[in-house]
Scaffold this motif. Structure first.
Motif, short mmCIF file in Angstrom:
data_model
loop_
_atom_site.label_atom_id
_atom_site.label_comp_id
_atom_site.label_asym_id
_atom_site.label_seq_id
_atom_site.Cartn_x
_atom_site.Cartn_y
_atom_site.Cartn_z
N PRO A 1 37.26 65.76 35.10
CA PRO A 1 37.52 65.10 33.76
C PRO A 1 37.33 63.72 34.10
CG PRO A 1 39.27 66.82 34.19
CD PRO A 1 38.37 66.78 35.35
N PHE A 2 36.69 63.09 33.11
CA PHE A 2 36.58 61.51 33.08
C PHE A 2 37.96 60.85 32.48
CE2 PHE A 2 34.59 57.74 30.50
CZ PHE A 2 34.92 56.88 31.59
N ALA B 1 27.05 58.51 36.37
CA ALA B 1 28.06 58.92 37.03
C ALA B 1 28.96 60.01 36.19
CB ALA B 1 29.10 57.73 37.19
N ILE B 2 29.01 59.70 34.90
CA ILE B 2 29.74 60.85 33.99
C ILE B 2 28.91 62.16 33.96
CG2 ILE B 2 30.20 61.31 31.54
CD1 ILE B 2 30.75 58.32 31.24
N ASP B 3 27.47 62.01 33.95
CA ASP B 3 26.88 63.40 33.71
C ASP B 3 26.76 64.40 35.39
OD1 ASP B 3 25.73 62.54 31.39
OD2 ASP B 3 23.63 61.92 32.31
N PHE B 4 27.13 63.45 36.46
CA PHE B 4 27.34 64.39 37.64
C PHE B 4 28.56 64.66 37.77
CE2 PHE B 4 27.86 64.58 42.38
CZ PHE B 4 27.06 65.56 42.39
N GLY C 1 40.66 67.45 40.41
CA GLY C 1 41.26 68.64 40.50
C GLY C 1 42.60 68.81 40.96
N ASP C 2 42.96 67.68 41.71
CA ASP C 2 44.42 67.88 42.28
C ASP C 2 45.40 66.78 41.65
OD1 ASP C 2 43.05 65.32 43.56
OD2 ASP C 2 43.47 66.39 45.68
N GLY C 3 44.75 65.87 40.78
CA GLY C 3 45.66 64.85 40.30
C GLY C 3 45.29 63.75 40.78
#
Length: 183
Positions: A33-34, A22-25, A54-56
């Motif tokens: 951002p994780f 999940a983090i890699d993708f 990207g939109d919070g």
């Protein structure tokens, strides 16, 4: 009977495989951002990862270290999600094909008349769309305002789909409407 009134998408949750996949993708490829993780409070054998698209708002992924990536197209049946679409800037959109090719990721690029799209799959086969509108929404309006007016113009003209001329004319109409209201 009164309607419930939603005010936008709060979050989207998908079922993933492992934490690292999940983090890699989502962070590694798509740049989300994780934010944090915690146990899935509704299913104790799963972890719950939170990303910022990207939109919070949030995109979350349920993971379990005993699962493996599905590596097959996700089902496209009644009741299933067909794809998730994320907005990208025009500058980013022009870079997507080369960046995906560098990573050996298959994709499909499409012109949708009022927007451009690139489709790819996450490690579990879910279709993800990266989309970029072909217009800049005037200050004080929403993307939906431009699209609704462009659709009206398309229908009035008997055209097959929304295209550049409908977008340009819709924006011109909205700006003229604002000018009339200001006087």
């Amino acid at each position: 009977m009164r309607k419930l009134q939603v005010q936008g998408v709060h979050h989207i949750t998908i079922v993933g495989s492992t934490r690292q996949s999940a983090i890699d993708f989502w962070e590694g490829l798509l740049g989300m951002p994780f934010i944090f993780e915690q146990p899935n409070l509704g299913k104790p054998d799963e972890n719950h990862l939170y990303f910022d698209p990207g939109d919070g708002r949030l995109l979350t992924v349920f993971t379990n270290e005993s699962r493996t990536d599905a590596a097959r197209p996700a089902p496209r049946e009644v009741g299933c999600v067909e794809h998730l679409a994320f907005a990208v800037s025009r500058a980013t959109f022009t870079q997507i094909p080369a960046r995906l090719q560098e990573r050996g990721i298959e994709f499909l690029e499409r012109d949708r008349g009022f927007m451009n799209s690139v489709y790819l799959q996450d490690p579990n086969g879910m279709k993800v769309e990266l989309a970029c509108y072909k217009f800049q929404t005037p200050e004080g309006y929403r993307d939906a305002d431009v699209l609704m007016r462009a659709h009206q113009l398309r229908m009035e003209r008997g055209d097959h789909h929304i295209d550049d001329i409908h977008l340009a004319d819709a924006i011109e109409d909205l700006l003229a409407q604002r000018a009339r209201l200001a006087h």
